[in-house]
Design a protein around this motif. Structure first.
Motif, PDB file in Angstrom:
ATOM      1  N   ASP A  31     -15.075  13.063  -3.184  1.00 22.41           N
ATOM      2  CA  ASP A  31     -15.885  13.107  -1.962  1.00 22.41           C
ATOM      3  C   ASP A  31     -17.083  12.164  -2.056  1.00 22.41           C
ATOM      4  O   ASP A  31     -17.376  11.423  -1.112  1.00 22.41           O
ATOM      5  CB  ASP A  31     -16.363  14.533  -1.680  1.00 22.41           C
ATOM      6  CG  ASP A  31     -15.216  15.460  -1.311  1.00 22.41           C
ATOM      7  OD1 ASP A  31     -14.210  14.959  -0.768  1.00 22.41           O
ATOM      8  OD2 ASP A  31     -15.331  16.675  -1.576  1.00 22.41           O
ATOM      9  N   GLY A  32     -17.767  12.170  -3.181  1.00 23.70           N
ATOM     10  CA  GLY A  32     -18.912  11.282  -3.372  1.00 23.70           C
ATOM     11  C   GLY A  32     -18.501   9.818  -3.426  1.00 23.70           C
ATOM     12  O   GLY A  32     -19.190   8.953  -2.887  1.00 23.70           O
ATOM     13  N   THR A  33     -17.373   9.554  -4.075  1.00 22.62           N
ATOM     14  CA  THR A  33     -16.877   8.185  -4.174  1.00 22.62           C
ATOM     15  C   THR A  33     -16.500   7.650  -2.792  1.00 22.62           C
ATOM     16  O   THR A  33     -16.853   6.527  -2.430  1.00 22.62           O
ATOM     17  CB  THR A  33     -15.653   8.120  -5.107  1.00 22.62           C
ATOM     18  OG1 THR A  33     -16.026   8.616  -6.388  1.00 22.62           O
ATOM     19  CG2 THR A  33     -15.129   6.710  -5.240  1.00 22.62           C
ATOM     20  N   LYS A  34     -15.804   8.482  -2.031  1.00 23.63           N
ATOM     21  CA  LYS A  34     -15.378   8.086  -0.687  1.00 23.63           C
ATOM     22  C   LYS A  34     -16.589   7.854   0.219  1.00 23.63           C
ATOM     23  O   LYS A  34     -16.650   6.869   0.943  1.00 23.63           O
ATOM     24  CB  LYS A  34     -14.472   9.166  -0.100  1.00 23.63           C
ATOM     25  CG  LYS A  34     -13.879   8.828   1.227  1.00 23.63           C
ATOM     26  CD  LYS A  34     -12.953   9.936   1.693  1.00 23.63           C
ATOM     27  CE  LYS A  34     -12.426   9.673   3.073  1.00 23.63           C
ATOM     28  NZ  LYS A  34     -11.586  10.779   3.560  1.00 23.63           N
ATOM     29  N   LYS A  35     -17.552   8.769   0.151  1.00 23.78           N
ATOM     30  CA  LYS A  35     -18.756   8.648   0.967  1.00 23.78           C
ATOM     31  C   LYS A  35     -19.521   7.362   0.619  1.00 23.78           C
ATOM     32  O   LYS A  35     -19.952   6.624   1.499  1.00 23.78           O
ATOM     33  CB  LYS A  35     -19.652   9.865   0.756  1.00 23.78           C
ATOM     34  CG  LYS A  35     -20.920   9.842   1.560  1.00 23.78           C
ATOM     35  CD  LYS A  35     -21.773  11.060   1.257  1.00 23.78           C
ATOM     36  CE  LYS A  35     -23.107  10.963   1.971  1.00 23.78           C
ATOM     37  NZ  LYS A  35     -24.016  12.021   1.561  1.00 23.78           N
ATOM     38  N   GLY A  36     -19.691   7.102  -0.667  1.00 23.23           N
ATOM     39  CA  GLY A  36     -20.394   5.899  -1.104  1.00 23.23           C
ATOM     40  C   GLY A  36     -19.682   4.625  -0.703  1.00 23.23           C
ATOM     41  O   GLY A  36     -20.309   3.640  -0.296  1.00 23.23           O
ATOM     42  N   PHE A  37     -18.355   4.632  -0.786  1.00 24.90           N
ATOM     43  CA  PHE A  37     -17.581   3.460  -0.392  1.00 24.90           C
ATOM     44  C   PHE A  37     -17.726   3.193   1.095  1.00 24.90           C
ATOM     45  O   PHE A  37     -17.956   2.053   1.514  1.00 24.90           O
ATOM     46  CB  PHE A  37     -16.105   3.657  -0.749  1.00 24.90           C
ATOM     47  CG  PHE A  37     -15.240   2.498  -0.362  1.00 24.90           C
ATOM     48  CD1 PHE A  37     -15.187   1.363  -1.154  1.00 24.90           C
ATOM     49  CD2 PHE A  37     -14.502   2.518   0.809  1.00 24.90           C
ATOM     50  CE1 PHE A  37     -14.400   0.281  -0.799  1.00 24.90           C
ATOM     51  CE2 PHE A  37     -13.718   1.442   1.177  1.00 24.90           C
ATOM     52  CZ  PHE A  37     -13.665   0.326   0.367  1.00 24.90           C
ATOM     53  N   ILE A  38     -17.618   4.246   1.895  1.00 18.79           N
ATOM     54  CA  ILE A  38     -17.723   4.073   3.350  1.00 18.79           C
ATOM     55  C   ILE A  38     -19.122   3.611   3.744  1.00 18.79           C
ATOM     56  O   ILE A  38     -19.277   2.717   4.589  1.00 18.79           O
ATOM     57  CB  ILE A  38     -17.333   5.384   4.075  1.00 18.79           C
ATOM     58  CG1 ILE A  38     -15.828   5.627   3.901  1.00 18.79           C
ATOM     59  CG2 ILE A  38     -17.691   5.331   5.543  1.00 18.79           C
ATOM     60  CD1 ILE A  38     -15.347   6.979   4.382  1.00 18.79           C
ATOM     61  N   GLU A  39     -20.168   4.192   3.137  1.00 17.55           N
ATOM     62  CA  GLU A  39     -21.536   3.760   3.430  1.00 17.55           C
ATOM     63  C   GLU A  39     -21.746   2.294   3.045  1.00 17.55           C
ATOM     64  O   GLU A  39     -22.348   1.527   3.801  1.00 17.55           O
ATOM     65  CB  GLU A  39     -22.535   4.637   2.679  1.00 17.55           C
ATOM     66  CG  GLU A  39     -22.683   6.024   3.243  1.00 17.55           C
ATOM     67  CD  GLU A  39     -23.608   6.895   2.411  1.00 17.55           C
ATOM     68  OE1 GLU A  39     -24.138   6.412   1.377  1.00 17.55           O
ATOM     69  OE2 GLU A  39     -23.783   8.062   2.789  1.00 17.55           O
ATOM     70  N   GLY A  40     -21.250   1.891   1.897  1.00 20.17           N
ATOM     71  CA  GLY A  40     -21.374   0.501   1.460  1.00 20.17           C
ATOM     72  C   GLY A  40     -20.611  -0.448   2.368  1.00 20.17           C
ATOM     73  O   GLY A  40     -21.085  -1.543   2.695  1.00 20.17           O
ATOM     74  N   TRP A  41     -19.436  -0.034   2.789  1.00 15.07           N
ATOM     75  CA  TRP A  41     -18.615  -0.864   3.680  1.00 15.07           C
ATOM     76  C   TRP A  41     -19.327  -1.068   5.015  1.00 15.07           C
ATOM     77  O   TRP A  41     -19.418  -2.181   5.521  1.00 15.07           O
ATOM     78  CB  TRP A  41     -17.259  -0.204   3.898  1.00 15.07           C
ATOM     79  CG  TRP A  41     -16.331  -1.029   4.715  1.00 15.07           C
ATOM     80  CD1 TRP A  41     -16.214  -1.034   6.063  1.00 15.07           C
ATOM     81  CD2 TRP A  41     -15.400  -2.002   4.238  1.00 15.07           C
ATOM     82  NE1 TRP A  41     -15.263  -1.921   6.453  1.00 15.07           N
ATOM     83  CE2 TRP A  41     -14.746  -2.537   5.354  1.00 15.07           C
ATOM     84  CE3 TRP A  41     -15.056  -2.454   2.969  1.00 15.07           C
ATOM     85  CZ2 TRP A  41     -13.771  -3.512   5.241  1.00 15.07           C
ATOM     86  CZ3 TRP A  41     -14.085  -3.421   2.866  1.00 15.07           C
ATOM     87  CH2 TRP A  41     -13.452  -3.939   3.985  1.00 15.07           C
ATOM     88  N   ASP A  42     -19.838   0.030   5.588  1.00 14.99           N
ATOM     89  CA  ASP A  42     -20.532  -0.056   6.874  1.00 14.99           C
ATOM     90  C   ASP A  42     -21.794  -0.907   6.770  1.00 14.99           C
ATOM     91  O   ASP A  42     -22.087  -1.713   7.651  1.00 14.99           O
ATOM     92  CB  ASP A  42     -20.881   1.340   7.390  1.00 14.99           C
ATOM     93  CG  ASP A  42     -19.656   2.129   7.823  1.00 14.99           C
ATOM     94  OD1 ASP A  42     -18.600   1.496   8.078  1.00 14.99           O
ATOM     95  OD2 ASP A  42     -19.741   3.373   7.891  1.00 14.99           O
ATOM     96  N   GLU A  43     -22.549  -0.730   5.694  1.00 18.92           N
ATOM     97  CA  GLU A  43     -23.768  -1.512   5.510  1.00 18.92           C
ATOM     98  C   GLU A  43     -23.457  -3.004   5.358  1.00 18.92           C
ATOM     99  O   GLU A  43     -24.128  -3.849   5.935  1.00 18.92           O
ATOM    100  CB  GLU A  43     -24.534  -1.013   4.291  1.00 18.92           C
ATOM    101  CG  GLU A  43     -25.880  -1.669   4.114  1.00 18.92           C
ATOM    102  CD  GLU A  43     -26.651  -1.088   2.955  1.00 18.92           C
ATOM    103  OE1 GLU A  43     -27.364  -1.857   2.283  1.00 18.92           O
ATOM    104  OE2 GLU A  43     -26.525   0.127   2.723  1.00 18.92           O
ATOM    105  N   GLY A  44     -22.427  -3.305   4.592  1.00 19.96           N
ATOM    106  CA  GLY A  44     -22.032  -4.698   4.434  1.00 19.96           C
ATOM    107  C   GLY A  44     -21.525  -5.297   5.737  1.00 19.96           C
ATOM    108  O   GLY A  44     -21.816  -6.445   6.063  1.00 19.96           O
TER     109      GLY A  44
END
Length: 54
Positions: A31-44
């Motif tokens: 859950d944390g990995t998925k959340k971090g990946f999605i946040e990073g993707w959106d920010e980028g």
């Protein structure tokens, strides 16, 4: 002082251990990995969109 001897076998086991750690961390905290990946993707994606508009 003796010279440190690092063999190819030790290097391979070091990287296999590191890879195993990354895989376990990803699986156990999915859950944390998925959340971090999605946040990073959106920010980028947002940063790229802002830079391309300038």
């Amino acid at each position: 002082m003796q010279k440190l001897k690092i063999t190819k076998r030790e290097i391979i086991f070091f990287f296999l251990g590191f890879l195993t750690f990354i895989i376990l961390e990803t699986v156990l905290d999915w859950d944390g990995t998925k959340k971090g990946f999605i946040e990073g993707w959106d920010e980028g994606e947002n940063t790229a969109a802002i830079e391309s508009n300038n």
